[in-house]
Motif scaffolding. Sequence first.
Motif, short mmCIF file in Angstrom:
data_model
loop_
_atom_site.label_atom_id
_atom_site.label_comp_id
_atom_site.label_asym_id
_atom_site.label_seq_id
_atom_site.Cartn_x
_atom_site.Cartn_y
_atom_site.Cartn_z
N ASP A 18 0.82 -1.22 0.00
CA ASP A 18 0.00 0.00 0.00
C ASP A 18 0.85 1.26 0.00
O ASP A 18 1.88 1.34 0.67
N SER A 20 0.09 5.54 0.36
CA SER A 20 -0.92 6.54 0.70
C SER A 20 -0.62 7.84 -0.02
O SER A 20 0.54 8.26 -0.12
N THR A 30 -5.63 5.57 0.01
CA THR A 30 -4.60 4.54 0.01
C THR A 30 -4.85 3.60 -1.16
O THR A 30 -5.99 3.19 -1.39
N THR A 32 -2.95 0.36 -3.82
CA THR A 32 -2.00 -0.75 -3.88
C THR A 32 -1.18 -0.65 -5.16
O THR A 32 -1.74 -0.42 -6.24
N ALA A 58 -7.20 0.74 -6.47
CA ALA A 58 -8.07 0.68 -5.29
C ALA A 58 -9.48 0.34 -5.78
O ALA A 58 -9.81 0.58 -6.96
#
Length: 104
Positions: A18, A20, A30, A32, A58
Motif C-alpha cells: 500500500d 498513501s 490509500t 495498492t 483501489a
Amino acid sequence: MDIQLLSADIFLPHMGSDFSLLSDGEVFMTLTLADCRMYPRGTKPGTARTAFTMLLEAPESHVPLGNHGSFIIRHEVLGEFGPVHVGRVISTRPDVAVLEIIFN
C-alpha cells in the motif's frame, strides 16, 4: 526521499503493498501498487534514470471524485516522497480505479 533518485528498482520489491496519497499532511486515499514498468525507449538521453510508471489500484468505491493532482506519497518502508502528479487512467475492470505516476 529525494525524488530525483527514485527508480523503478526501488519500487519493484514493493509490488502489492500500500501507498498513501497525502494532501495537506492527511491521508487522501490509500492504493495498492499493481504495476511498475520501465520505458527505456522513452527515456531522454543523458538522464540519470530510466523513465518508469507506477500503476496504483483501489476499489472504485474507495476512490473520491477528486482523484488526481499533486500529492506526497507515503509508504511504510520507503517513507515519503514528492510532490508528484497522480492521474487517473482507464481501468479494464469497472470495479477497480487505476491511478498512474510517471517518472521521466
